[in-house]
Design a protein around this motif. Structure first.
Motif, PDB file in Angstrom:
ATOM      1  N   THR A  21      31.557  25.568  74.752  1.00 55.33           N
ATOM      2  CA  THR A  21      32.105  24.819  73.463  1.00 55.33           C
ATOM      3  C   THR A  21      31.036  23.971  73.220  1.00 55.33           C
ATOM      4  O   THR A  21      30.641  23.862  72.089  1.00 55.33           O
ATOM      5  N   GLY A  22      30.091  23.419  74.138  1.00 51.62           N
ATOM      6  CA  GLY A  22      28.992  22.924  73.655  1.00 51.62           C
ATOM      7  C   GLY A  22      27.985  23.372  73.119  1.00 51.62           C
ATOM      8  O   GLY A  22      27.181  23.304  72.251  1.00 51.62           O
ATOM      9  N   LYS A  23      27.902  24.960  73.582  1.00 51.88           N
ATOM     10  CA  LYS A  23      26.867  25.624  73.027  1.00 51.88           C
ATOM     11  C   LYS A  23      27.247  25.966  71.447  1.00 51.88           C
ATOM     12  O   LYS A  23      26.326  26.083  70.594  1.00 51.88           O
ATOM     13  N   SER A  24      28.556  26.067  71.115  1.00 50.62           N
ATOM     14  CA  SER A  24      29.114  26.365  69.667  1.00 50.62           C
ATOM     15  C   SER A  24      28.815  25.168  68.991  1.00 50.62           C
ATOM     16  O   SER A  24      28.439  25.348  67.650  1.00 50.62           O
ATOM     17  N   ALA A  25      28.875  23.935  69.714  1.00 49.69           N
ATOM     18  CA  ALA A  25      28.892  22.877  68.786  1.00 49.69           C
ATOM     19  C   ALA A  25      27.520  22.656  68.422  1.00 49.69           C
ATOM     20  O   ALA A  25      27.161  22.211  67.340  1.00 49.69           O
ATOM     21  N   LEU A  29      25.793  22.423  64.601  1.00 43.46           N
ATOM     22  CA  LEU A  29      25.110  21.195  64.231  1.00 43.46           C
ATOM     23  C   LEU A  29      23.573  21.652  63.552  1.00 43.46           C
ATOM     24  O   LEU A  29      22.932  21.226  62.657  1.00 43.46           O
ATOM     25  N   ALA A  30      22.873  22.672  64.477  1.00 41.77           N
ATOM     26  CA  ALA A  30      21.606  23.185  63.878  1.00 41.77           C
ATOM     27  C   ALA A  30      21.880  23.811  62.459  1.00 41.77           C
ATOM     28  O   ALA A  30      21.075  23.731  61.684  1.00 41.77           O
ATOM     29  N   GLN A  32      24.093  22.906  60.255  1.00 41.83           N
ATOM     30  CA  GLN A  32      24.131  22.089  58.941  1.00 41.83           C
ATOM     31  C   GLN A  32      22.767  21.239  59.016  1.00 41.83           C
ATOM     32  O   GLN A  32      22.575  21.087  57.704  1.00 41.83           O
ATOM     33  N   LEU A  33      22.188  21.164  59.891  1.00 32.92           N
ATOM     34  CA  LEU A  33      20.695  20.357  59.660  1.00 32.92           C
ATOM     35  C   LEU A  33      19.875  21.515  58.837  1.00 32.92           C
ATOM     36  O   LEU A  33      19.206  20.862  57.852  1.00 32.92           O
ATOM     37  N   ILE A  34      19.811  22.851  59.175  1.00 35.10           N
ATOM     38  CA  ILE A  34      18.982  23.582  58.254  1.00 35.10           C
ATOM     39  C   ILE A  34      19.464  23.482  56.860  1.00 35.10           C
ATOM     40  O   ILE A  34      18.698  23.573  56.032  1.00 35.10           O
ATOM     41  N   GLU A  35      20.638  23.571  56.542  1.00 29.30           N
ATOM     42  CA  GLU A  35      21.345  23.486  55.271  1.00 29.30           C
ATOM     43  C   GLU A  35      20.798  22.126  54.604  1.00 29.30           C
ATOM     44  O   GLU A  35      20.617  22.143  53.427  1.00 29.30           O
ATOM     45  N   GLU A  36      20.899  21.074  55.302  1.00 34.14           N
ATOM     46  CA  GLU A  36      20.533  19.810  54.752  1.00 34.14           C
ATOM     47  C   GLU A  36      19.025  19.912  54.407  1.00 34.14           C
ATOM     48  O   GLU A  36      18.737  19.281  53.282  1.00 34.14           O
TER      49      GLU A  36
END
Length: 71
Positions: A21-25, A29-30, A32-36
Motif C-alpha cells: 500500500t505504501g509503495k502504491s501511495a 504521489l510521484a 501527481q508531482l510530475i503532473e504539477e
C-alpha cells in the motif's frame, strides 16, 4: 507452537500489505508531482513566449512612425 505460527503469519501478512500500500501511495504521489511540475513549466513557458508577440507589433509601429534607433 500454533499460536506463534499464527502471530508470525498475521504479522508478516500485515507487513506485506502495508509495504504494498505504501509503495502504491508513493507512486501515486510521484505521478501527481510530475503532473504539477509539467503544468507549471507549461504555464511559465507560455507566459515567456507571449512577450515577443506583444513587443514585436509595438516595435513595428515605432519603425513605421520613424521613432528611436530604427530610423
Amino acid at each position: 507452537m500454533p499460536f506463534v505460527v499464527q502471530v508470525v503469519g498475521a504479522t508478516g501478512l500485515v507487513g506485506y500489505l502495508s509495504f504494498r500500500t505504501g509503495k502504491s501511495a508513493i507512486a501515486d504521489l510521484a505521478n501527481q508531482l510530475i503532473e504539477e511540475v509539467s503544468d507549471r513549466i507549461y504555464q511559465n513557458l507560455e507566459l515567456y513566449l507571449e512577450i515577443p508577440a506583444k513587443i514585436n507589433p509595438k516595435k513595428l509601429d515605432a519603425i513605421e512612425l520613424g521613432f528611436g534607433e530604427y530610423d
